[in-house]
Enzyme design. Structure first.
Site, short mmCIF file in Angstrom:
data_model
loop_
_atom_site.label_atom_id
_atom_site.label_comp_id
_atom_site.label_asym_id
_atom_site.label_seq_id
_atom_site.Cartn_x
_atom_site.Cartn_y
_atom_site.Cartn_z
N TYR A 126 -2.15 -0.40 10.89
CA TYR A 126 -2.25 -1.07 9.58
C TYR A 126 -1.02 -0.78 8.73
O TYR A 126 -0.35 -1.69 8.24
CB TYR A 126 -3.52 -0.63 8.84
CG TYR A 126 -3.49 -0.96 7.37
CD1 TYR A 126 -3.57 -2.28 6.93
CD2 TYR A 126 -3.36 0.04 6.40
CE1 TYR A 126 -3.52 -2.59 5.57
CE2 TYR A 126 -3.32 -0.26 5.04
CZ TYR A 126 -3.39 -1.57 4.63
OH TYR A 126 -3.33 -1.89 3.28
N THR A 157 0.81 -1.21 0.00
CA THR A 157 0.00 0.00 0.00
C THR A 157 0.85 1.27 0.00
O THR A 157 1.98 1.26 0.50
CB THR A 157 -0.89 0.01 1.26
OG1 THR A 157 -1.54 1.26 1.38
CG2 THR A 157 -0.09 -0.24 2.53
N ASP A 158 0.26 2.35 -0.49
CA ASP A 158 0.97 3.64 -0.44
C ASP A 158 1.03 4.20 0.99
O ASP A 158 1.78 5.13 1.26
CB ASP A 158 0.31 4.66 -1.38
CG ASP A 158 -1.14 4.97 -1.04
OD1 ASP A 158 -1.71 4.34 -0.12
OD2 ASP A 158 -1.73 5.86 -1.72
N GLU A 159 0.23 3.61 1.90
CA GLU A 159 0.19 4.16 3.27
C GLU A 159 1.52 3.99 4.00
O GLU A 159 1.75 4.65 5.02
CB GLU A 159 -0.95 3.53 4.06
CG GLU A 159 -2.29 3.79 3.42
CD GLU A 159 -3.48 3.62 4.36
OE1 GLU A 159 -3.27 3.46 5.58
OE2 GLU A 159 -4.61 3.65 3.86
N LYS A 213 2.04 -3.22 7.32
CA LYS A 213 2.36 -3.41 5.90
C LYS A 213 3.81 -2.98 5.62
O LYS A 213 4.51 -3.61 4.83
CB LYS A 213 1.40 -2.60 5.01
CG LYS A 213 -0.03 -3.09 5.00
CD LYS A 213 -0.23 -4.49 4.42
CE LYS A 213 -0.02 -4.57 2.93
NZ LYS A 213 -0.41 -5.91 2.39
#
Ligand code: NAD
Ligand code: DAU
Length: 352
Positions: free
Chosen positions: A158, A132-134, A162
């Site tokens: 989260y 993810t870009d997060e 990741k």
């Protein structure tokens, strides 16, 4: 060339689109979908391809190391596309430990199993981590973007889980030579998304005249990508990505949450034949998400210039298709909300 591919999390939102694409596009491949069927796993998402000769569903937990290893011994997987995860930021704030187990420990179990099964015969093998870009954190200024080289700065349980799994995947490449590739994608939307996420939640609430909860002032910005475009990008990266590399995937399509909700309200008014402005009245500003990241924006130039991928759908078209899908799949939504979808596995698989 024939391949055996393990897709993890294939009963979820993005995974189901990836599995469908692979099953249909590559009849010579055998596609194995490993999924625990958590609340987010829904086999109804794959009802149209479940009887295909090259599709195999395996119910199982990536947190079970022995089981994962036995699976790799049983099936000669050439490739892994790893999507299984706990994926919802709000749940990670409520209950971080599940995210540590599945996203971090589960990923290491898969890495260990791939390494053991492939026994350093890495030619023709690839372990692909869908991320993810997060992991890159939050952007403050309009002219900033996330590049593949942007330092990691995860801020929610989260995104921290990741980021950990991305680091571990890279560590297995660096330390053991495991052939890996990683992609970091922006927010997806489209059919089959669990209605805890903003767009399907808002569609469903509008349909039933319930309030649309907008966190804070709705100023947060996300970069939205239609899920089938993400699945196409994953296909391209899986087959043509350079081993060891990371690719950002994005929609080049930034929206402030409140603007997106306004647009969605207009689309819903039109599709439901309600006077313009009806749905907007349902917007309710609620307490902000803890640690809410302000803005995500992906620079996906590398993926375009090296592998030629770019999104195929404009947002207006994607949103219209998405709304049409949810409005014409009332039963899917009803089954998800009542929990009836959980019986699908029993009906279709256990009783065979
Ligand atoms: P999802 O929550 O819809 O689906 C996750 C799937 O993983 C479910 O089918 C679930 O049953 C399965 N799963 C969960 N724990 C498992 C376990 N222990 N063992 C086996 N299976 C398990 O998620 P999604 O939105 O489709 O996201 C898929 C992947 O893509 C995730 O890794 C996520 O981090 C990443 N991602 C998502 C987005 C997005 O916008 N949704 C964007 C970028 C990256
Ligand atoms: O950026 C990629 C990520 O996008 C993925 O890695 C995650 O798995 C995926 O869930 C998604 O995370 P977000 O937190 O951005 O998605 P969500 O749909 O939960 O929220 C989108 C934005 O809308 C976010 O700014 C929070 C806000 N929001 C969300 C909900 C559920 C609201 O204002 N109201 C809501 O009810």
């Amino acid at each position: 060339m024939k391949k055996n591919i393990l897709v993890t999390g294939g009963a979820g939102f993005i995974g189901s689109h990836v599995v469908r694409l692979l099953v249909k596009k590559y009849p010579d491949y055998q596609i194995y979908n490993l999924d625990k069927l958590t609340y987010a796993g829904n086999l109804e998402n794959l009802a149209d391809i479940e009887n295909a000769d090259n599709y195999h569903f395996i119910k199982g937990d990536i947190n079970d190391a022995d089981f994962v290893l036995s699976l790799f011994k049983k099936h000669p997987f050439n490739g892994v596309i790893h999507l299984a995860a706990e994926s919802h930021v709000d749940r990670s704030i409520e209950s971080p430990m599940e995210f540590v187990f599945t996203n971090i420990v589960g990923t290491v179990n898969l890495l260990n199993a791939a390494r053991t099964a492939w026994q350093n015969q890495f030619e023709g093998h690839i372990f692909y981590h869908v991320s993810t870009d997060e992991v890159y954190g939050s952007l403050e200024h309009d002219d900033e973007y996330f590049f593949e080289t942007t330092p990691y700065d995860p801020r929610s349980p989260y995104s921290a889980s990741k980021a950990s799994s991305d680091h571990l995947v890279r560590a297995y490449s660096h330390t053991f030579g495991l052939p890996i590739v990683i992609s970091n994608c922006s927010n997806n939307y489209g059919p089959n998304q669990f209605p805890e996420k903003l767009i399907p939640l808002a569609i469903n609430n509008i349909k039933h005249n319930k309030t649309i909860p907008v966190y804070g002032k709705g100023e947060n910005v996300r970069d939205w990508l239609y899920v089938e475009d993400h699945a196409q990008a994953i296909d391209v990266i899986f087959h043509h990505g350079k081993t060891g590399e990371t690719y950002n995937i994005g929609g080049n399509n930034e929206w402030k949450n409140i603007d997106l909700i306004h647009t969605l309200c207009s689309v819903m008014d039109r599709k439901l034949n309600r006077p313009e402005g009806t749905s907007r009245k349902l917007i309710t500003f609620v307490k902000d998400r803890a640690g809410h990241d302000l803005r995500y924006a992906i620079d996906a130039t590398k993926l375009y210039s090296e592998l030629g991928w770019e999104p195929s759908l404009q947002f207006e078209e994607g949103l219209s298709k998405t709304v049409d899908w949810y409005l014409s799949h009332e039963k899917w939504m009803e089954n998800v909300i009542t929990g009836a979808y959980e019986a699908y596995y029993k009906k279709q698989y256990e009783q065979r």
